[in-house]
Design a protein around this motif. Structure first.
Motif, short mmCIF file in Angstrom:
data_model
loop_
_atom_site.label_atom_id
_atom_site.label_comp_id
_atom_site.label_asym_id
_atom_site.label_seq_id
_atom_site.Cartn_x
_atom_site.Cartn_y
_atom_site.Cartn_z
N LEU A 175 0.85 -1.18 0.00
CA LEU A 175 0.00 0.00 0.00
C LEU A 175 0.89 1.24 0.00
O LEU A 175 0.87 2.04 0.94
CB LEU A 175 -0.90 -0.04 1.26
CG LEU A 175 -2.13 0.85 1.31
CD1 LEU A 175 -3.10 0.53 0.19
CD2 LEU A 175 -2.82 0.70 2.66
N PRO A 176 1.71 1.40 -1.08
CA PRO A 176 2.67 2.52 -1.09
C PRO A 176 1.97 3.87 -1.07
O PRO A 176 2.57 4.87 -0.64
CB PRO A 176 3.45 2.30 -2.41
CG PRO A 176 2.57 1.42 -3.24
CD PRO A 176 1.76 0.60 -2.29
N GLU A 177 0.68 3.90 -1.48
CA GLU A 177 -0.06 5.17 -1.49
C GLU A 177 -0.11 5.77 -0.09
O GLU A 177 -0.10 6.98 0.08
CB GLU A 177 -1.50 4.95 -1.98
CG GLU A 177 -1.62 4.27 -3.33
CD GLU A 177 -1.85 2.77 -3.19
OE1 GLU A 177 -1.03 2.12 -2.53
OE2 GLU A 177 -2.85 2.27 -3.73
N LEU A 178 -0.22 4.92 0.93
CA LEU A 178 -0.30 5.43 2.30
C LEU A 178 1.04 5.38 3.02
O LEU A 178 1.25 6.13 3.97
CB LEU A 178 -1.34 4.63 3.11
CG LEU A 178 -2.81 4.81 2.74
CD1 LEU A 178 -3.70 4.23 3.82
CD2 LEU A 178 -3.17 6.28 2.52
N GLY A 179 1.93 4.47 2.57
CA GLY A 179 3.20 4.34 3.28
C GLY A 179 2.96 4.03 4.74
O GLY A 179 2.36 3.02 5.08
N ARG A 180 3.39 4.93 5.63
CA ARG A 180 3.17 4.72 7.06
C ARG A 180 2.05 5.62 7.61
O ARG A 180 1.94 5.83 8.81
CB ARG A 180 4.48 4.98 7.83
CG ARG A 180 5.52 3.88 7.67
CD ARG A 180 5.25 2.77 8.66
NE ARG A 180 5.91 1.53 8.31
CZ ARG A 180 6.87 0.95 9.03
NH1 ARG A 180 7.30 1.52 10.12
NH2 ARG A 180 7.39 -0.19 8.65
N ASP A 181 1.22 6.16 6.70
CA ASP A 181 0.16 7.08 7.14
C ASP A 181 -1.11 6.34 7.56
O ASP A 181 -1.35 5.21 7.15
CB ASP A 181 -0.20 8.06 6.01
CG ASP A 181 0.92 9.06 5.76
OD1 ASP A 181 1.81 9.18 6.64
OD2 ASP A 181 0.91 9.67 4.68
N TRP A 182 -1.94 7.04 8.34
CA TRP A 182 -3.25 6.50 8.71
C TRP A 182 -4.24 6.74 7.58
O TRP A 182 -4.14 7.73 6.87
CB TRP A 182 -3.76 7.18 9.99
CG TRP A 182 -2.89 6.91 11.17
CD1 TRP A 182 -1.86 7.68 11.62
CD2 TRP A 182 -2.97 5.78 12.04
NE1 TRP A 182 -1.28 7.10 12.72
CE2 TRP A 182 -1.94 5.94 13.00
CE3 TRP A 182 -3.80 4.66 12.10
CZ2 TRP A 182 -1.72 5.00 14.01
CZ3 TRP A 182 -3.59 3.74 13.11
CH2 TRP A 182 -2.55 3.91 14.05
N PRO A 183 -5.21 5.84 7.41
CA PRO A 183 -6.23 6.07 6.38
C PRO A 183 -7.29 7.05 6.89
O PRO A 183 -7.39 7.29 8.10
CB PRO A 183 -6.84 4.69 6.19
CG PRO A 183 -6.71 4.05 7.55
CD PRO A 183 -5.43 4.59 8.15
#
Ligand SMILES: [Zn+2]
Ligand SMILES: [Zn+2]
Length: 436
Positions: free
Chosen positions: A147-155
């Motif tokens: 899920l490279p779109e989010l990387g380490r971010d929260w959805p």
């Protein structure tokens, strides 16, 4: 041509059965609901020895002086032994233990069965649970690749999927027993194995009379009465197919306990030859399509999330218990390297439970050490990066499905289904599902 020929073998009981673990003796008297691979293997071995030209060596066949012509040594003495799978009961074709990812309505359990009772269906949460964890947990394994779109971010989500019965909204529970796969490849009801309890009176051997307090209860399966049969997958080296075929098709054996009481008579028949349907290519494609459908739920809420997962996802679902060991220690979850997968492949999620297996070596009449195994129904989900060669991957998955994984594969341990249709057809979050 593959080195193996795969058979789906039907074991049809012609008398009641009392099944146990791998032993034919024992003190506990409850019956099992499966026939371990070692039992069919033992029955076939016994009959092969009986056809040896040197019958006086039956009890000690290691000393058979005619190994070159001996049918037993031709089958069991080679570099590859046949792999006898565990057999599971079903009423309409090949049966499988429910995966650990299966759920059913707690109040109205089971598939629709035309038995006059209400059933709310059986569901699978493998892909739904996996994507839920992948999307909502920034520290999920391989998240940056998956899920490279989010990387380490929260959805950013307004709603999350619910794990409740889709028909009544009630809680879910694990289903027990097996499911069947019909000729159309769709999973459905396998029926409930009919078990009869019989009370026996213990006899005092010294006095020859009934002994007080020695009542014991036995469970007996009466499969034939309800049209039940057991189904196992058997992989046979191509070089031994002709020799072994009559022992898998039309032969009669006695399995389980209570032989002296006339229990355990079975008849074997080959129900299908060759790869299971749908074929591996189709199952893998269906699995990717289902993954895309699950991902859509999140993509519609958070515009950063794309529909496609780079690379390939595949699952291995245990049709029998599996024995994994590394450095002499038992494991419930194998590493990709232990399975001979390309080094880039990553295990991203596992559903595994322990079980103790083994206990008695019927052929040698000796106890076999018990060992820890991963229970049948365990599910392992892997991710393959796009860099891995497609045909190398397919060869690998074919091998895993035919030859199994882990130890003791000749006795049926470690049989797996790659991308089992159960995970796609019965997906909890799907709008279309089979209710049979
Ligand atoms: Zn022999
Ligand atoms: Zn329900």
């Amino acid at each position: 041509m593959s080195a193996w020929q795969v058979f789906e073998v039907q074991i049809l009981p012609t008398s009641p059965l009392q099944l146990g673990d791998e032993s034919t003796v024992g003190s506990f008297q409850s019956t099992g609901d499966r026939i371990p691979g070692a039992v069919l293997r033992g029955a076939v071995a016994e009959h092969l020895m009986a056809h040896c030209s040197q019958p006086e060596y039956v009890t000690d066949h290691h000393r058979c002086p005619d190994r070159a012509d001996c049918p037993f040594w031709q089958v069991f003495g080679g570099e590859r032994e046949p792999l006898f799978g565990f057999a599971y009961p079903g009423r309409r074709g090949p049966a499988y233990p429910f995966p650990l990812t299966a759920r059913t309505c707690k109040l109205y359990a089971g598939y629709e069965a035309n038995d006059g009772r209400v059933h709310h269906g059986v569901y699978d949460l493998l892909l739904d649970r996996f994507f839920y964890e992948l999307v909502t947990d920034p520290r999920f394994p391989a998240r940056e690749a998956l899920l490279p779109e989010l990387g380490r971010d929260w959805p950013r989500l307004q709603r999350v999927p619910e794990e409740r019965c889709p028909l009544c909204g009630g809680p879910l529970a694990r289903p027990v027993g097996t499911y069947a796969v019909g000729a159309d490849g769709v999973p459905g009801d396998a029926g409930t194995l009919p078990v009869r309890r019989v009370v026996h009176v213990g006899i005092n051997r010294a006095r020859g009379v009934a002994e007080d307090g020695l009542l014991f209860v036995q469970e007996i399966i009466e499969p034939a009465r309800e049209g039940f049969a057991f189904y196992a997958r058997v992989a046979v080296p191509q070089t031994e197919v002709d020799l072994l075929r009559p022992y898998l098709d039309g032969a009669r054996y006695v399995v389980g306990r209570g032989r002296s009481r006339g229990l355990g008579a079975v008849e074997v028949a080959i129900r299908r030859e060759g790869a299971s349907s749908p074929d591996l290519q189709t199952r893998l494609a269906d699995f990717q399509r289902a993954a895309r459908a699950v991902r859509r739920f999140y993509a519609e809420q958070d515009p950063r999330i794309g529909l496609d997962t780079a690379g390939t996802l595949f699952s291995l679902t245990l049709r029998s218990p599996a024995i994994f060991e590394r450095y002499g220690r038992p494991l419930l979850v194998p590493t990709p390297a232990m399975l001979g997968l390309p080094p880039e492949v990553r295990l991203v999620r596992a559903w595994a439970r322990p079980e103790t297996v083994g206990g008695w070596n019927a052929a040698a009449g000796l106890p076999r050490r018990t060992r820890l195994a991963a229970r049948a129904g365990g599910v392992y989900l892997f991710w393959v990066p796009p860099s891995v060669d497609r045909s190398a991957l397919m060869d690998c998955l074919n091998r895993l499905e035919v030859e199994g994984i882990g130890r003791e594969r000749a006795r049926g341990y470690g049989q797996v289904t790659v991308c089992a249709p159960f995970h796609v057809h019965n997906r909890l979050g799907a709008t279309e599902r089979s209710q049979r």
